[in-house]
Scaffold this motif. Structure first.
Motif, PDB file in Angstrom:
ATOM      1  N   LEU A  18       6.205  14.981   4.676  1.00  0.00           N
ATOM      2  CA  LEU A  18       5.989  13.875   3.792  1.00  0.00           C
ATOM      3  C   LEU A  18       6.890  14.472   2.555  1.00  0.00           C
ATOM      4  CD1 LEU A  18       2.373  13.362   3.550  1.00  0.00           C
ATOM      5  CD2 LEU A  18       4.066  11.846   4.050  1.00  0.00           C
ATOM      6  N   GLU A  19       6.983  15.701   2.231  1.00  0.00           N
ATOM      7  CA  GLU A  19       7.937  16.158   1.354  1.00  0.00           C
ATOM      8  C   GLU A  19       9.300  16.069   1.674  1.00  0.00           C
ATOM      9  OE1 GLU A  19       9.333  17.783  -2.384  1.00  0.00           O
ATOM     10  OE2 GLU A  19       7.156  17.212  -1.705  1.00  0.00           O
ATOM     11  N   LYS A  20       9.949  16.406   2.883  1.00  0.00           N
ATOM     12  CA  LYS A  20      11.249  16.180   3.448  1.00  0.00           C
ATOM     13  C   LYS A  20      11.537  14.530   3.190  1.00  0.00           C
ATOM     14  CE  LYS A  20      14.101  16.574   7.203  1.00  0.00           C
ATOM     15  NZ  LYS A  20      14.305  17.103   8.720  1.00  0.00           N
ATOM     16  N   ARG A  21      10.628  13.709   3.532  1.00  0.00           N
ATOM     17  CA  ARG A  21      10.900  12.454   3.501  1.00  0.00           C
ATOM     18  C   ARG A  21      11.034  11.548   1.979  1.00  0.00           C
ATOM     19  NH1 ARG A  21       8.024   7.292   3.038  1.00  0.00           N
ATOM     20  NH2 ARG A  21       9.086   5.705   4.608  1.00  0.00           N
TER      21      ARG A  21
ATOM     22  N   ILE B 201       0.797  -1.203   0.028  1.00  0.00           N
ATOM     23  CA  ILE B 201      -0.095  -0.045  -0.099  1.00  0.00           C
ATOM     24  C   ILE B 201       1.022   1.184  -0.085  1.00  0.00           C
ATOM     25  CG2 ILE B 201      -1.784  -1.045   1.232  1.00  0.00           C
ATOM     26  CD1 ILE B 201      -0.783   0.179   3.770  1.00  0.00           C
ATOM     27  N   GLU B 202       0.242   2.259  -0.286  1.00  0.00           N
ATOM     28  CA  GLU B 202       1.156   3.770  -0.308  1.00  0.00           C
ATOM     29  C   GLU B 202       0.639   4.305   0.709  1.00  0.00           C
ATOM     30  OE1 GLU B 202       1.076   5.366  -4.099  1.00  0.00           O
ATOM     31  OE2 GLU B 202       1.690   3.655  -5.345  1.00  0.00           O
ATOM     32  N   THR B 203      -0.025   4.062   1.697  1.00  0.00           N
ATOM     33  CA  THR B 203      -0.524   4.938   2.793  1.00  0.00           C
ATOM     34  C   THR B 203       0.550   5.775   3.582  1.00  0.00           C
ATOM     35  OG1 THR B 203      -2.248   3.129   3.190  1.00  0.00           O
ATOM     36  CG2 THR B 203      -1.820   4.718   5.098  1.00  0.00           C
ATOM     37  N   GLU B 204       0.298   7.054   3.607  1.00  0.00           N
ATOM     38  CA  GLU B 204       1.394   7.625   4.320  1.00  0.00           C
ATOM     39  C   GLU B 204       1.335   8.031   5.729  1.00  0.00           C
ATOM     40  OE1 GLU B 204       2.599  10.495   0.422  1.00  0.00           O
ATOM     41  OE2 GLU B 204       0.882  10.848   1.238  1.00  0.00           O
TER      42      GLU B 204
END
Length: 1019
Positions: free
Chosen positions: A981-984, A886-889
């Motif tokens: 999320l952008e940094k990760r 899955i792509e769950t963040e």
């Protein structure tokens, strides 16, 4: 209450053989569709122009009829089929003729039709009947007993001559319509008579196949046969489709049996005696194939439309397939009958339990002999038809072939009935006489009494016999149902427990097993339900050469598709789609020797269709159909090849291809160079490892074969052999060229001097282009070398030459390539080629007559996926991270009860902001469940809150990798998460580029639980 009429002639109606059978056996009212009748009326001449033919009814004596007539059911089937063809066509025949046939069927007034050789002889009598000439046939009285409708079907085979047709019509108030000379031609031509009779034989044969399969299973129970030969892996290895279906049905019937498999090798049974048991799937599968072929030819006739003659010359030609397919059906039916009798004999004699001692065995064998006599008679009838066709190759004795098939069905019914009785008698003998009240003994034990009356069980182990008698024999659910059905039918015909009652038991079983009887129909419905229920309990499996994709595998495949599609779009390609199946003529002749790997569809809906073998030929057809001049397209879709799968090497029967093609007239080699450049970009972006793209040219191949002395007609077969050099050593390929392809040894050796040439593209092209080299001196070779030199210089300018090799052993086996060809392989991966393509300038012209130059490449995504999956799993194992399905963040979690709606509300806000989030379905998940879900699925962040946090207007963001959490105001949650999320995302991109895991990425410790369920999902 009046039954609903069966309507004939509706627009778009496709009558079936079952419809013919229903009409043939009566009990339904036939009516013409109003719109269909109006259509026929408009196609016929005006009433005033009708000119009846000159016909002398007095010259047709009511006693002038042949000794052999069609029976009642066959006569009705002929009328029904002729009526269907009249209503389906535009023959110009008046609607009054169709209405007259309807009146005959509904009044059951049946003209006496001869059992003649040809349709014309039969149908001309039907044309006479339209004048009221001839006599009638009637069905003899039917004995009223427990078998009901089955006995009706059996009696329908008998026929008696009735009153004169004119008298019967007058009594019913029916006026014959008469016919014109043209209408007589229409009525007398075609194959309606053969098709009507054959419809009964084919549909009866189809039901008999099910009864014969069930009876064969019952015989296996009686003998205790080992069923290893019925298992899927054994039957599938023989590549016989129908045998697989029969074997599966046999296992379904035997599900739950404790009797099969008890026959041991020390019984002394000869292998040939067991062959009719162990080979039942193949033998009955052959009958299934013959039925399918006959069904197709008969259905074509039933669904055909009568055509108007040209003058008095008919336009409808008899079907050349009908007689031959019916003859083959007769042979298969009689072979089935002989197998049934062989099993009956084996079950009754030495291999099975003694069925009533010597006298009991003799009684059964007497019935076997009587049934064999019927089979022999049917075989002589079949042979006579076959001899007539051999004597005159133009002969089409359709009616006689249909009658032979009908006789074969009846003979097979008798044989199956003998086998069923023998199997039941053997099982009864194994169990011993049941202890039942005297009042019910006759009904329950008729077969056993018949077997026991001659002397009981004979010798044997009495202790073992007592045990079997007490416990009974545990049969499969399907075979137990058949046993009960046969016993009841036998008991109804065998009221007294004497030896002679075995003959009566067989008669009752034969009546009950009449395939078109209502009793058998009801039984088959019950049997089918049992088989289907048993099949549902057996372990399901996936078809050979295919695979299922698990969620984490789909995630990897979608990533591969995304990379490939991005390259296609980067080069300006557009996407198209084509049907997964094509007309067979579209595909055939395009793939050389690989054409045998094309999948043909069985039920073709009126067209001859095949599943697509690749995406290139459908694209060429697409370009031709839509008159496209220039297009740069990509296409991702499934293709199908009937190959022997090698799953470990990425060879499947169903797999995806990703194609990129450029069609249209452009400067030489420009499009070719871009296609190869696209291929290098895809393989680079997929990060599969070191790869090599082998290049060759059809012109070079043809030139070197011509120089070596290969005849032009052998160019393509020799190219197919050369194409195997990446899998086989030269010695093996040389042997194929010499021994199988017929090349002289010196010619093969000359080819060998060329195919060893490979090297850096520009350097090898330069070396081959020197004036004294044989390839440079050959016109095709010189042109090909010039093309390659131009393309390699273009690729050098685009920085794409480093991974290319010019390899003269590359010989793509597809017939449609005309220029440059290429194939990509991955170093160190044992999966074969991962991409291939070439130029095909003539393929579009095969469809449109106008050549459209085209070049393309196809990516073998299944092999690419196998490599990517291995790499992903290795990286996951090294980093301690799970392979993400899955792509769950973000997981939105809560502490405390009654907060599920708030979790859903917060999750909806995250979705609106583009964040991939889940909230969990369990109302009050435990913290361990939430943590376990995040760890097992690689979810990087958890948003956590409880009543206290909500009261303060804050939530907690937990970083699962860094094991840190921070509290943020609720209104700032989305902005904070987006920044994280952008940094990760940047960190992961840097880590993937450098191979160094991002900071804080520790190996997770899965808990094995999840919010809402115990299997790691959120459901």
């Amino acid at each position: 209450m009046t039954a609903k009429a069966f309507t004939i002639g509706g627009i778009g109606a496709q009558p079936s053989l079952d419809d013919v059978v229903k009409i043939a056996h009566g009990g339904i009212v036939v009516a013409l569709d109003a719109a269909g009748a109006e259509r026929v009326k408009k196609a016929s001449p005006p009433p005033k122009s009708f000119q009846p033919e000159t016909f002398d009814a007095a010259a047709t004596s009511t006693t002038d009829f042949p000794a052999q007539l069609l029976d009642v059911a066959q006569s009705r089937a002929v009328l029904a089929t002729r009526l269907l063809t009249l209503m389906n066509g535009t023959s110009g025949t008046r609607v009054q003729v169709a209405e007259f046939l309807v009146s005959l069927l509904n009044g059951n007034i049946l003209p006496a039709l001869p059992a003649a050789a040809t349709d014309e002889e039969v149908l001309s009598r039907l044309a006479d009947a339209c004048h009221g000439a001839g006599t009638t046939v009637v069905q003899p009285a039917v004995r009223d007993d427990a078998s009901g409708g089955a006995d009706v079907a059996a009696a329908a085979a008998a026929v008696a001559v009735g009153p004169a047709l004119g008298d019967a019509l007058a009594a019913a108030g029916i006026v014959p319509p008469g016919v014109s000379a043209t209408e007589r031609v229409v009525l007398s031509t075609g194959c309606s008579a053969a098709a009507g009779v054959a419809a009964l034989a084919v549909q009866g044969g189809k039901k008999l196949l099910s009864l014969a399969t069930a009876t064969a299973a019952l015989s296996c129970e009686a003998l205790g046969v080992q069923t290893k030969s019925f298992e899927a892996d054994v039957v599938e290895a023989q590549g016989y489709k129908s045998a697989v279906v029969v074997a599966d049905e046999l296992l379904g019937l035997l599900e739950g049996s404790k009797r099969v498999g008890t026959l041991k090798g020390d019984k002394g049974a000869a292998a040939e005696q067991l062959t009719p048991f162990t080979a039942a799937p193949q033998r009955l599968g052959a009958l299934s194939e013959a039925l399918a072929a006959a069904y197709g030819s008969v259905r074509s006739e039933v669904q055909s439309g009568a055509l108007p003659p040209k003058g008095l010359t008919p336009l409808s030609a008899p079907s050349p397939l009908l007689s031959t397919s019916l003859l083959d059906l007769s042979r298969a039916l009689l072979a089935t009958a002989r197998d049934s009798l062989a099993r009956a004999r084996t079950v009754t004699t030495g291999l099975g339990p003694a069925a009533g001692g010597a006298d009991g065995v003799a009684a059964v064998l007497q019935q076997v002999a009587a049934a064999e006599s019927d089979v022999a008679a049917a075989q002589r009838q079949m042979a006579a038809v076959g001899q007539a066709m051999l004597t005159d190759v133009d002969a089409m004795p359709g009616v006689q072939a249909a009658l032979a098939a009908s006789s074969a069905v009846e003979a097979a019914v008798g044989a199956v009935a003998v086998e069923a009785v023998a199997a039941v008698a053997s099982l009864r003998a194994l169990e011993g006489p049941p202890a039942v009240p005297a009042a019910t003994a006759t009904e329950e034990t008729a077969v056993a009494a018949a077997a026991a009356a001659a002397g009981g069980k004979g010798g044997g182990d009495k202790k073992k016999d007592r045990k079997a008698s007490a416990a009974g024999v545990v049969l499969g659910k399907g075979t137990a149902l058949l046993r009960s059905y046969v016993e009841k039918a036998a008991a109804a015909s065998s009221p007294s427990p004497s030896l002679s009652s075995l003959s009566a038991a067989w008669s009752g079983a034969r009546t009950a097993l009449q395939p078109l009887g209502s009793g058998a129909a009801k039984f088959l419905d019950e049997l089918r339900a049992v088989v289907e229920a048993n099949q549902a309990r057996r372990k399901p499996k996936i078809p050979k050469g295919t695979r299922d994709f698990l969620p984490e595998q789909m995630a990897i495949r979608e990533k591969a598709f995304a990379v490939i599609t991005s390259v296609f779009k980067r080069h300006g390609a557009v996407s198209i789609d084509t049907p997964v199946f094509e007309l067979r003529e579209t595909l055939m002749g395009k793939y050389g020797e690989d054409s045998k790997l094309i999948y043909d569809l069985a039920d073709q809906g009126g067209e001859i269709l095949s599943l697509r073998y690749d995406l290139t030929v459908p694209f060429a057809r697409f370009v031709a159909v839509h008159s496209i001049g220039n297009i740069k397209r990509y296409h991702i879709g499934k293709v199908y090849r009937r190959d022997q799968p090698q799953m470990t090497r990425g060879r499947f029967r169903e797999f995806f291809q990703c194609d990129f093609d450029i069609a249209g007239a452009y400067a030489p080699m420009v499009a070719d160079a871009e296609v190869v450049k696209v291929l290098t970009e895809i393989l680079t972006d997929l990060q599969l490892g070191k790869f090599e793209i082998k290049i060759n040219h059809r012109g070079l191949l043809d030139a070197m074969l011509a120089i070596a002395g290969v005849p032009p007609q052998k160019f393509r077969p020799i190219c197919s052999a050369i194409d195997k050099l990446d899998k086989e050593p030269w010695e093996v390929v040389r042997q194929e060229m010499v021994a199988e392809k017929g090349l002289p040894e010196e010619v093969a050796d000359a080819i060998g001097q060329f195919v060893v040439l490979r090297g850096e593209p520009l350097e090898l092209v330069t070396r081959l282009s020197v004036p004294d080299h044989p390839l440079a001196q050959h016109p095709m070779g010189k042109a090909a070398l010039d093309d390659l030199a131009a393309m390699f210089n273009m690729l050098k300018a685009m920085g794409a030459l480093g991974s290319l090799t010019l390899d003269l052993s590359l010989a793509r086996g597809l017939d449609y390539y005309t220029g440059v060809i290429y194939e990509a392989v991955l170093h160190g991966a044992n999966v074969g080629s991962i991409a291939a393509g070439g130029r095909y300038d003539k393929l579009v012209g095969m469809f449109s007559g106008k050549d459209v130059p085209a070049v393309g490449v196809s990516i073998g995504i299944e092999r690419v996926f196998a490599i990517m999956e291995q790499q992903v799993r290795e990286r996951a194992a090294a980093s301690g991270r799970p392979v993400r399905a899955i792509e769950t963040e973000v997981l939105v979690a809560s502490i405390g009860s009654g907060l599920q709606v708030r979790r859903m509300e917060l999750c909806a806000a995250l979705w609106s902001a583009g964040v991939r989030a889940e909230f969990g379905y369990k109302p009050n998940p435990k913290m361990a469940d939430n943590l376990g879900f995040c760890h097992e699925n690689g979810v990087p962040y958890m948003v956590l809150f409880g009543e206290d946090e909500l009261a303060k207007g804050v939530v907690k963001i937990k970083d699962m990798d860094a094991h840190q959490e921070e509290t943020v105001p609720l209104e700032q949650l989305i902005s904070e998460l987006l920044q994280k999320l952008e940094k990760r995302k940047r960190q992961l991109a840097e880590a993937e580029a450098t191979g160094v895991p991002p900071a804080g990425a520790e190996a997770p410790t899965p808990t094995g639980t999840a919010p809402g369920t115990a299997d790691g999902s959120l459901a």
